[in-house]
Design an enzyme around this catalytic site. Structure first.
Site, PDB file in Angstrom:
ATOM      1  CD1 TRP A  61     -31.764  -5.103 -75.641  1.00 19.10           C
ATOM      2  CD2 TRP A  61     -31.701  -4.068 -73.660  1.00 19.10           C
ATOM      3  NE1 TRP A  61     -32.954  -4.442 -75.463  1.00 19.10           N
ATOM      4  CE2 TRP A  61     -32.946  -3.807 -74.270  1.00 19.10           C
ATOM      5  CE3 TRP A  61     -31.439  -3.518 -72.405  1.00 19.10           C
ATOM      6  CZ2 TRP A  61     -33.932  -3.014 -73.665  1.00 19.10           C
ATOM      7  CZ3 TRP A  61     -32.411  -2.732 -71.800  1.00 19.10           C
ATOM      8  CH2 TRP A  61     -33.632  -2.491 -72.426  1.00 19.10           C
ATOM      9  CG  ASP A 105     -29.761 -10.297 -72.202  1.00 17.38           C
ATOM     10  OD1 ASP A 105     -30.844 -10.910 -72.103  1.00 17.38           O
ATOM     11  OD2 ASP A 105     -29.681  -9.044 -72.248  1.00 17.38           O
ATOM     12  CE  LYS A 120     -38.089  -7.192 -74.095  1.00 16.06           C
ATOM     13  NZ  LYS A 120     -36.708  -7.154 -73.683  1.00 16.06           N
TER      14      LYS A 120
HETATM   15  C1  LIG Z   1     -35.767  -6.157 -72.923  1.00 11.98           C
HETATM   16  C2  LIG Z   1     -34.375  -6.601 -72.804  1.00 11.98           C
HETATM   17  C3  LIG Z   1     -33.598  -6.307 -71.675  1.00 11.98           C
HETATM   18  C4  LIG Z   1     -34.081  -5.442 -70.535  1.00 11.98           C
HETATM   19  O1  LIG Z   1     -35.055  -6.075 -69.799  1.00 11.98           O
HETATM   20  P1  LIG Z   1     -35.667  -5.371 -68.516  1.00 11.98           P
HETATM   21  O2  LIG Z   1     -36.553  -6.448 -68.019  1.00 11.98           O
HETATM   22  O3  LIG Z   1     -36.420  -4.164 -68.979  1.00 11.98           O
HETATM   23  O4  LIG Z   1     -34.569  -5.025 -67.601  1.00 11.98           O
HETATM   24  C5  LIG Z   1     -32.312  -6.797 -71.628  1.00 11.98           C
HETATM   25  N1  LIG Z   1     -31.803  -7.531 -72.633  1.00 11.98           N
HETATM   26  C6  LIG Z   1     -32.517  -7.828 -73.737  1.00 11.98           C
HETATM   27  C7  LIG Z   1     -31.909  -8.646 -74.819  1.00 11.98           C
HETATM   28  C8  LIG Z   1     -33.821  -7.367 -73.847  1.00 11.98           C
HETATM   29  O5  LIG Z   1     -34.538  -7.658 -74.949  1.00 11.98           O
END
Ligand SMILES: *Cc1c(COP(=O)(O)O)cnc(C)c1O
Length: 385
Positions: A130, A197, A221
């Site tokens: 990511w 993030d 998540k």
């Molecule tokens: C799942 C995830 C993403 C991507 O998320 P989307 O909603 O599919 O764009 C980005 N960063 C992290 C750390 C993730 O776990």
């Protein structure tokens, strides 16, 4: 077939032969233990309340799916959700809370679009898939300096010693690496604005959230269903780039309109609200962190004690949300997966980049599910001659 309570407080089929096992499906029966990495487990009470709201929201006679987003009914949802984020994270007045469309991947673009001019540099930590994707997007808007990375260790560690150039517009890092299963245990100290993030560990542990200038997280998540992002932004860092930002991409417009610049993802925001309320009822972030620590300790100690399994991340950098592990003898992996599947474990197949297994232990996963998985690990081990 006899069903009996086990010491862990969960049902398990006690049958004679493995082949007699039926695949447990019913969540009501407690047979499914959802370790999915995302979208992932939500509290059962949240799902029940959300189901009711689909038929009749707050006795309005309308479904939550049929409401106008400008109605007082939904305005109350948005206001309460934003206020709860503020309360749970103990945010100061400079920090704004937004619920925006798109996944975290949209933020990979929106962050540099709002914060980074073409000739300027942003600093990024590359600790996995990511972060690499975020880096790629940022390069479309300005210069990127990757100030540290875990590539040399195959993404099994978190960088410790690195420096961020003073003139970097911000430092971006991924607090929890969902795919590799590593997590920053300490928040790096820099004088630059801090961008994180937090998609896969938001609301999982106590942090000084005001120390961050921008936090984003896809909801699916640890916060709600897919389709909405939480963005927490220090308004003082906005309005400094020269480019013209498309209306819908400019955080300032969303702040001005109270996160209702256009139709928000109504249902997703509602389910986030229910999850945030649930979290508050559990005792908020400190209480859930305690439980998350216990869950992670339980699983990792089972992995470390086992002769069959081994963790893939160096112990000090292991994620408390996503535990990645493999088998010392990879030839046994398919049968362990089948063994657990037949006993109601869902979602532990590892990401294809890592292989093996990944057990995601988000806030809503009860510790009994982790205890059950560790019990199956021991049981499987005892069957190996
Ligand atoms: C799942 C995830 C993403 C991507 O998320 P989307 O909603 O599919 O764009 C980005 N960063 C992290 C750390 C993730 O776990």
């Amino acid at each position: 077939m006899i069903i009996q309570w086990m010491d862990l407080g969960i049902f398990a089929f006690q049958s004679v032969k493995m082949n007699d096992m039926i695949t447990p499906l019913s969540r009501d029966g407690g047979f499914v233990h959802n370790f999915n990495a995302g979208p992932s487990i939500l509290p059962k009470t949240v799902l029940e309340e959300a189901s009711k709201a689909i038929l009749n929201f707050n006795n309005s006679g309308l479904s939550i799916l049929e409401l106008g987003h400008r109605t007082p009914l939904f305005q109350a949802v948005m206001d309460e959700a934003r206020a709860l984020v503020r309360e749970l994270m103990q945010l100061d007045q400079d920090h704004e809370v937004l619920f925006l469309h798109g996944g975290a991947s949209t933020q990979f673009m929106q962050v540099p679009m709002n914060l980074l001019d073409e000739k300027e540099t942003a600093a990024y930590a590359d600790t996995g898939v990511w972060s690499s994707k975020a880096i790629r997007e940022a390069r479309l808007f300005g210069k990127v300096e990757v100030v540290c990375n875990s590539a040399a260790t195959g993404y099994t560690t978190i960088p410790k010693d690195f420096a961020v150039p003073n003139d970097a517009k911000y430092f971006h890092f991924t607090t929890n690496n969902t795919i590799y299963g590593s997590q920053w245990q300490k928040i790096p100290k820099t004088s630059n604005p801090l961008v994180a993030d937090m998609s896969s560990d938001i609301f999982s542990r106590v942090l000084d959230f005001n120390a961050f200038d921008l936090i984003f997280a896809g909801a699916q998540k640890n916060m709600g269903p897919a389709g909405v992002n939480l963005v927490v932004v220090n308004s003082n860092i906005l309005g400094k780039v020269k480019r013209s930002i498309p209306t819908i991409m400019d955080y300032r417009n969303h702040i001005r309109e109270g996160s209702m610049l256009n139709t928000p993802p109504v249902f997703a925001v509602y389910v986030c609200l229910l999850t945030l309320k649930w979290l508050k009822e559990q005792g908020g972030i400190p209480a859930i962190e305690k439980l998350n620590n216990e869950k992670a300790a339980l699983l990792y100690s089972a992995i470390d004690a086992s002769s069959l399994f081994k963790g893939t991340i160096v112990p000090e950098d292991r994620s408390k949300m996503n535990a990645c592990f493999v088998m010392k003898n990879p030839a046994l992996e398919a049968s362990f997966l089948q063994f657990t599947k037949e006993r109601g474990i869902v979602g532990i197949k590892g990401h294809r980049l890592v292989g093996g297994f990944r057990a995601s232990m988000y806030n809503a996963l009860p510790i009994s599910s982790v205890a059950y998985l560790t019990k199956l690990m021991k049981e499987f081990e005892s069957r190996i001659p």
